[in-house]
Scaffold this motif. Structure first.
Motif, short mmCIF file in Angstrom:
data_model
loop_
_atom_site.label_atom_id
_atom_site.label_comp_id
_atom_site.label_asym_id
_atom_site.label_seq_id
_atom_site.Cartn_x
_atom_site.Cartn_y
_atom_site.Cartn_z
N PRO A 63 0.73 -1.25 -0.07
CA PRO A 63 -0.16 -0.12 -0.12
C PRO A 63 0.79 1.08 0.06
O PRO A 63 0.62 2.32 -0.75
N ARG A 64 1.98 1.15 0.65
CA ARG A 64 2.63 2.31 0.89
C ARG A 64 3.25 2.65 -0.65
O ARG A 64 3.54 3.82 -1.15
N GLU A 67 0.93 3.66 -2.95
CA GLU A 67 0.47 5.16 -2.68
C GLU A 67 1.46 6.14 -3.14
O GLU A 67 1.23 7.18 -3.70
N ARG A 81 -3.55 3.27 -2.13
CA ARG A 81 -3.16 2.53 -0.72
C ARG A 81 -4.06 1.22 -0.85
O ARG A 81 -3.61 0.06 -0.65
N ILE A 85 -3.47 -2.68 -0.58
CA ILE A 85 -4.04 -3.72 0.44
C ILE A 85 -4.52 -4.88 -0.50
O ILE A 85 -4.30 -5.98 -0.07
N LEU B 596 -7.40 3.74 5.48
CA LEU B 596 -6.84 2.42 5.97
C LEU B 596 -5.38 2.79 5.67
O LEU B 596 -5.08 3.10 4.64
N LEU B 597 -4.62 2.62 6.77
CA LEU B 597 -3.17 2.34 6.54
C LEU B 597 -2.65 3.63 6.18
O LEU B 597 -1.72 3.76 5.36
N SER B 599 -0.02 6.78 5.56
CA SER B 599 1.17 6.91 5.75
C SER B 599 1.69 8.14 5.78
O SER B 599 1.50 9.15 5.07
N ASN B 602 4.12 9.16 3.09
CA ASN B 602 3.54 9.42 1.99
C ASN B 602 2.60 10.79 2.14
O ASN B 602 2.60 11.71 1.07
#
Lengths: 135, 1313
Positions: A63-64, A67, A81, A85, B596-597, B599, B602
């Motif tokens: 996801p990072r 993203e 993201r 996932i 969700l999640l 960062s 980011n």
């Protein structure tokens, strides 16, 4: 159901430990030659732990990364993201299949259940992602 | 015994002593110094002479201005301020012309005075009505028309203006620092230069001197007059007779005022009573001592200018000339006087002195033999100055294309407004945006950012720094938008007044200060580039022009105005795009923190992306505004450049003009001077190569020498920058021109040693200066000596004083010999060639002339100067005055013209001025006889006084009571005293008739009971009271007192002596006579009466002289005074009052009162007869004329109208009705018809065609009430009345006479209308 839970319960350590010898022995003992033997406990543990590990790692990375890539491209980071996932769940599922095969050299029937479980999870996330990135 | 005798220091002149005194003066003189001097030019002659002096100064000193010297030119002719009024004036002539502060253009409202003369008694007192005659609309702007009284009138009207100009000039010269090495301490020298022949100068020179004397009273000065006599104009002016007559009148006046006080009442408050007027009176005639004539009046101006210039020259020549001026002044008060011996009341002889003829005049001569070094020097000077100007502007006429390419970009960079690619010296390229960067500057904020762009970046970074907080608080959008709003506030709305943010205000402020800075720095940049080799003023001009073109180029070619406009549009678009991007990225960033999640990293990255858009947006916004302001800034800079360009254009124009000027100045000196007095030897040098010895022939060498010279010159002038140059050229252009020329002048002339180092480096040897290089002696040595001798002969002959002595001495040898001085100025006193020259020159002296030259050193090797001066001669010494064509002859002819006498003098009582020329022995006898007859006739009542003009109780004329037949007496008008005496000196018939009348009257007296003792008593009165002999102090020595009498006194003394003799013959003893005197003086009022024709008319009288001034005491004087007072009290004599209104005693001329004696039986006493006529003719009205006299007047003007009237007639008749007149005219030879010119004639608006002047005069006389108008093509578009046309009025005679007979009172004239 209890049995399933039980199996799931012993699968959990597999996420954390490699398959011990005693476990491997037990599995082998239960398997009929020529059939696709279900993994024994230790193998199950190994497969579970491995899958879990894969899933967790992917969930933390993909996801990072995706993203960031989207951010860099000026695209929506939230979608990216969730894409990450999704990919992480898929990857975990793929890892489950892959490790099961590696351990068993076949695809036990029970695997389908687990694949289904993860797939369901993927679907659930997919629905969630659609809702969350709707705007 | 009567004779002429000499007096004063000149009579004891000792040549040897005088030479020593002069030598001592020269030895002690301060060489090279001159006195503070005020030079006054009166009229055209004065202006031209001073202009020549100014020309000399420019030629010799390189400038017209000298410290301690002031000029004042005054004239009625407006054109005379400039040397060449008729031609196109060269700049050089402009330089010679007087400036506004040095010039007074005299004007006057003549009509205002002439038509209200009663309100101007101080003018009426001297004004001569015949001065203007019918010319009331006289155009003064072209001069005073050779009318001297008119000039005096102008002086009266401009007196205050002249006085203030004199004071200003005095302040100018006395304000000079006396420590200036060139100014001499001591008296201020004032020199008046004027012509005596014209109007302005000769009409004002006396009043001006008096004004100077009275204005500067108490100040230390000497006043010299330099006057040009009419002979100078003899060959050049067609109006010479009038000029000659004017000159004589002026000379007579200045001669008179050498021994009489000058009194003037200029207005109600200002007056003068001074003596003497001038300390020195220098005269320049048209013929010199050797009878050489002056061929051109310009030579007179030149010789005066040169003489005045000698004062300012260096060397010993100046000291010798000044020494002559100072040392000879003592002789100017010497005189030739007429002495005679008379018998005093005590019977003892007394020596008495009549008129004095002062040796107050001086003349000089000056000639030069010159190698035209000065002319060449001035030619070369202006050539050099023009070269220097060209050097100041080397771009002018050069190859400027390279200059522009090379220097334009660098110029803009230095000036701070370049935008574009810059190639450094190492070949690297860079983009430069000086305008943008200048406008983006940020000062005085709390941030460390030096530009707005840095500030925007800082704000972007600040936004990034908020990332964590945004992430945690999930408030990315809110906080970012808040930040954006904060920035928006900083920028504001720059296009909405009052809503600008800090940045917009900063940019606007930056623009203003930036433009200001460019404006300030631009002159320095211009100056910097001007100095670069090959650029110069024109190069800078071309650069600026090119920059202006560059600023206008399109956006894709250059980054200036159009580019900024273009960029503005682009940046607006950029800003919009960046804003959209910002908003999008901000949303992304916001998303990065959510869900969700999320960062944090980011999120930060997303925020960085957004912040870049943020920065881009604001940079674009700011840049857009900077572009907008940049356009304004460049527009302003363009204006600044245009200003610079205008300024440089003006400088370039000035420089070009300057170069043109110098060219014209130079051309002025290309031609040799044409003069017989200043002889140029032939020139050996080519004008084009004059500068080669100094500048060389090679272009580079010339340039180097010129740069050296110019650099030094500009430093001396303190002109380091173009701005200095500009201020000089715009404000003091002429001054700069003169200074630069002056620098060139002195560079060529060299220093006192004659060498110049102006063209070489400091460590090099100086070169010979111009004068040393081109000297006269060197040129003469090259010539054949016979030619040199010829030139020296011309130098001598033309250098003698400009006065030709009269060949005839009227005083019979008493005339004093003037002092003669002569100097030959030569630069080198030693050497064989110089000795040879001097020896030849001395040998040229004619035996009859006393001018033996003395060799004197000068500083000028280019010339030989011959200066001579004749000091201390009397006015009659001037040969020009005498002879058939002399000044006196013209004067007499015009002044006593029977038809139209000219007003030549500045005073209507001109006949009271002392005669200028002493009478010869024979003339003295005639005049003495005339006086005797005149005195006796008055004493016997044969000649009586009457008013000279209507309303004037001061002036008298005389009328003669004459027996026309055995029974009749007629009155004959004799004119003023001078006229009577003239006639009694020359008119034999008149003398005989009057002599017979006198004898008859004496016999009548005897018959009536009187005797010669009575006449002796009357003569006693006349001798002692009317013509007393008084003691005076001689001006030449205050301790010498002498008896001053007169020819009148001599004449009356002779009469008295004769009557004494007759009384003795009648048997009267001295004792009886003494007793008789006492008796008769005691009853003087009874047996005598004033000589007036009727009671109340003016009588000539003399002021009572105080006893202490009388030579002889007379015990009967108190008795006589009492008798005169008695006459006054009885009303028979008018009261006399002084200026303060107090009664004063004046002794009137007295005649025998016939009623006190018993008349003879056989002679009717003075019965009026019909044969005595009133007369009215062209010359005015007269009464008591006989038929013969009327005939004379008719014959003098046969075309005019002559009317007569006699007692008993019903009215006026034409003179032709008299038989005597008719017969007289019939016997006269027929004269050719002369009706004068013809005119178109109209009466009362109706045209009558073309008629002769005589016909019109007759018609106008016959119908005086009608409007008679005439026209001829000379009148232009204007018809004139007959009264305005002289040709007609001269034929009309007096106004028409009415029918009413005259009153019986014979004093009053008959009524005219």
């Amino acid at each position: 159901m209890l049995k399933t839970l039980h199996k799931a319960a012993w699968l959990l350590p597999a996420l954390f430990f490699s398959m011990p010898a005693w476990a491997q022995e037990a599995t082998e003992a239960a398997c009929v030659e020529g059939e696709c033997c279900p993994p024994n406990t230790s193998q199950q543990i190994f497969i579970g732990v491995g899958t879990l590990f894969t899933g967790i790692v992917a969930l933390f990375l993909l996801p990072r990364i995706i993203e960031r890539a989207a951010i860099n491209k000026g695209r929506s980071p939230l979608s990216a993201r969730h894409t990450g996932i999704s990919l992480a769940i898929l990857l975990a599922n793929l890892g489950l299949v892959g490790m099961t095969y590696a351990v068993t050299n076949c695809f036990p029937a029970k695997l389908l259940i687990w694949v289904g479980v993860v797939g369901a999870l993927w679907l659930i996330h997919g629905v969630y992602a659609l809702v969350a990135t709707r705007n | 015994m009567s004779q002429y005798r000499t007096g004063g220091k000149l009579s004891s002149f000792n040549a040897a002593e005088d030479r020593d005194a002069l030598q001592n003066y020269v030895e002690s003189a301060e060489h090279g110094r001159y006195p503070r001097t005020l030079l006054i030019g009166l009229g055209g002659t004065g202006a031209k002479a001073l202009q020549h002096l100014r020309r000399m100064k420019i030629e010799r000193f390189g400038t017209v201005d000298l410290p301690g010297v002031a000029y004042l030119s005054m004239d009625t002719d407006l054109q005379s301020a400039r040397p060449e009024a008729t031609k196109e004036q060269s700049p050089y002539e402009d330089l010679v012309s007087f400036d506004e502060t040095q010039r007074i253009n005299l004007s006057a409202n003549l009509n205002a005075v002439l038509e209200n003369m009663a309100r101007h008694p101080h003018i009426k007192e001297w004004w001569d009505d015949s001065a203007l005659d019918s010319k009331r609309n006289f155009d003064l702007g072209k001069g005073a028309g050779q009318i001297r009284p008119l000039s005096r009138l102008v002086f009266f009207q401009n007196r205050e203006l002249i006085q203030s100009a004199l004071e200003r000039s005095w302040s100018d010269i006395t304000a000079q620092n006396l420590d200036d090495g060139r100014i001499q301490k001591g008296k201020v020298r004032i020199v008046v230069v004027a012509g005596l022949a014209g109007g302005t100068g000769s009409g004002m020179f006396l009043d001006l001197a008096a004004l100077i004397r009275s204005s500067f009273s108490g100040r230390d000065f000497e006043l010299d007059g330099m006057f040009v006599l009419p002979g100078v104009y003899k060959g050049a002016d067609t109006k010479y007779p009038k000029l000659a007559a004017n000159g004589y009148a002026a000379l007579r006046e200045i001669n008179h005022y050498q021994s009489h006080r000058f009194q003037a009442q200029w207005d109600h408050q200002a007056s003068a009573d001074v003596a003497p007027l001038y300390n020195r009176t220098v005269l320049i005639s048209g013929t010199n001592a050797l009878s050489e004539s002056m061929s051109d009046p310009a030579d007179a101006y030149r010789v005066i200018g040169e003489q005045l210039f000698l004062d300012f020259g260096g060397g010993r020549m100046k000291s010798w000339v000044e020494g002559v001026r100072v040392n000879r002044e003592q002789y100017l008060t010497s005189f030739v006087g007429y002495d005679y011996v008379v018998e005093g009341p005590d019977g003892k002889p007394r020596e008495t002195h009549a008129e004095q003829y002062k040796t107050a005049f001086v003349s000089f001569g000056l000639s030069k033999l010159v190698y035209p070094s000065w002319r060449l020097l001035n030619y070369a000077k202006f050539d050099l100055a023009a070269e220097m100007v060209r050097l100041l502007d080397p771009g002018h006429g050069g190859q400027l294309g390279d200059v522009i390419t090379s220097w334009r970009t660098r110029f803009m960079v230095e000036a701070g407004f370049y935008q574009g690619t810059l190639v450094d010296e190492d070949g690297s390229r860079s983009r430069v945006y000086q305008v943008r960067d200048a406008l983006a500057q940020q000062k005085g904020t709390r941030t460390s950012a030096s530009t707005i762009f840095e500030h925007i970046q800082e704000l972007g970074d600040e936004l990034n720094a908020l990332s964590e907080e945004m992430f945690h608080e999930k408030s990315t959008e809110e906080m970012a938008k808040e930040h954006f709003r904060h920035v928006r506030k900083l920028f504001g709305d720059p296009y909405s007044a009052g809503n600008e943010g800090d940045w917009a205000l900063q940019i606007s402020k930056n623009r203003e200060s930036y433009v200001r800075k460019v404006r300030e720095v631009l002159p320095d940049v211009v100056e910097n580039f001007r100095r670069r080799r090959g650029v110069g003023i024109t190069g800078v001009r071309e650069i600026l022009t090119s920059i202006l073109e560059e600023l206008e180029r399109p956006w894709d070619k250059a980054l200036f105005i159009d580019w900024l406009r273009h960029m503005r549009t682009e940046k607006q678009r950029d800003a919009e795009e960046a804003k959209t991007e910002w908003e999008r990225l901000l949303r992304n960033t916001h998303q990065a923190s959510k869900g969700l999640l999320p960062s944090g990293d980011n999120h930060r990255a997303a925020l960085e992306m957004a912040s870049q858009a943020f920065v881009r947006h604001w940079r674009a916004r700011v840049t857009e505004y900077i572009c907008a302001e940049g356009v304004d800034a460049l527009e302003a800079i363009r204006r600044v450049i245009r200003d610079q360009l205008t300024r440089i254009d003006a400088i370039v124009a000035h420089m070009q003009e300057l170069e043109g000027w110098y060219g014209k100045f130079r051309d002025h000196f290309a031609e040799p001077v044409s003069s017989t007095l200043f002889i140029e030897v032939p020139m050996r040098h080519d004008l084009k190569t004059l500068l080669e010895p100094y500048l060389g022939t090679d272009a580079a060498q010339r340039r180097e020498a010129l740069e050296l010279l110019l650099g030094r010159a500009l430093r001396r002038m303190k002109l380091d920058t173009l701005t200095d140059l500009e201020s000089q050229l715009s404000g003091e252009r002429d001054r700069f021109r003169d200074k630069l020329a002056s620098e060139a002048f002195f560079a060529l002339k060299g220093d006192e040693t004659g060498r110049t180092a102006a063209f070489v480096n400091e460590d090099s040897e100086p070169q010979p200066g111009f004068l040393e290089r081109y000297s006269l002696l060197a040129a003469l040595e090259q010539m054949p000596y016979e030619d040199v001798t010829g030139l020296l002969k011309q130098l001598y002959d033309k250098g003698l004083p400009w006065i030709e002595p009269t060949p005839k001495d009227p005083t019979g040898g008493a005339t004093l010999e003037p002092v003669a001085d002569a100097f030959l100025g030569i630069s080198n006193l030693e050497g064989r060639f110089v000795e040879q020259l001097f020896s030849t020159f001395k040998g040229l002296q004619p035996h009859k002339l006393p001018f033996r030259p003395q060799k004197v050193g000068t500083n000028d090797p280019s010339e030989l100067v011959f200066f001579t001066e004749w000091s201390a001669f009397a006015a009659y010494f001037i040969g020009e005055v005498h002879g058939a064509g002399g000044l006196e002859a013209h004067y007499e002819r015009l002044l006593y013209d029977p038809v139209r006498p000219s007003a030549l003098h500045i005073h209507t009582d001109f006949h009271t001025f002392q005669d200028m020329v002493p009478m010869e022995e024979q003339e003295v006898r005639w005049t003495e006889r005339a006086w005797k007859l005149f005195h006796q006739a008055q004493m016997l009542g044969l000649i009586c006084s009457r008013r000279r003009r209507h309303g004037d109780d001061e002036r008298v004329s005389f009328t003669r009571r004459r027996r026309s037949t055995a029974l009749d007496v007629a009155w004959e008008e004799l004119g003023v005293e001078a006229t009577v005496l003239r006639n009694l000196s020359s008119d034999r018939a008149f003398i005989q008739a009057l002599t017979a009348d006198i004898e008859r009257r004496i016999q009548d007296l005897m018959d009536a009971g009187g005797d010669h003792a009575d006449l002796v008593c009357l003569a006693d009165y006349w001798t002692t009271c009317v013509y007393p002999v008084v003691n005076i102090s001689e001006q030449s020595g205050a301790s010498v007192v002498k008896a001053a009498g007169s020819l009148e006194n001599l004449a009356i003394s002779e009469i008295r002596k004769e009557w004494l003799r007759k009384a003795a013959a009648e048997g009267t003893t001295p004792e009886q006579l003494l007793a008789r005197r006492v008796q008769r003086m005691g009853e003087l009022a009874k047996w005598t009466q004033p000589i007036h024709k009727a009671s109340g008319l003016p009588v000539p009288s003399s002021p009572d002289v105080p006893d202490e001034l009388r030579v002889d005491e007379w015990e009967l004087l108190p008795t006589v005074r009492g008798q005169i007072e008695h006459l006054t009290r009885s009303g028979e004599l008018r009261e006399s009052r002084d200026e303060l209104g107090r009664l004063t005693l004046r002794f009137p001329r007295l005649a025998v009162r016939w009623s006190a004696f018993k008349p003879p039986q056989d002679v009717p006493e003075f019965q009026e007869s019909a044969q005595s006529y009133w007369y009215a003719g062209p010359q005015g009205k007269e009464q008591g004329l006989s038929a013969a006299q009327i005939l004379t007047r008719v014959q003098q003007a046969p075309k005019a109208r002559h009317r007569i009237f006699a007692t008993g007639w019903p009215g006026w008749k034409d003179a032709n009705e008299l038989e005597t007149v008719r017969e007289g005219l019939a016997s006269a030879p027929d004269a050719p018809p002369d009706d004068g010119p013809s005119f178109h004639y109209a009466v009362d608006g109706a045209r009558k065609g073309q008629l002769s002047a005589q016909e019109i005069a007759d018609l106008a006389s016959a119908a005086p009430g009608s409007a008679h108008k005439v026209w001829t093509k000379n009148f232009g578009r204007t018809w004139k009345t007959v009264e305005q046309v002289e040709e007609i009025t001269s034929l009309m005679g007096p106004p028409p006479l009415g029918d009413e007979p005259p009153p019986l009172d014979e004093e009053e004239p008959p009524p005219l209308d």
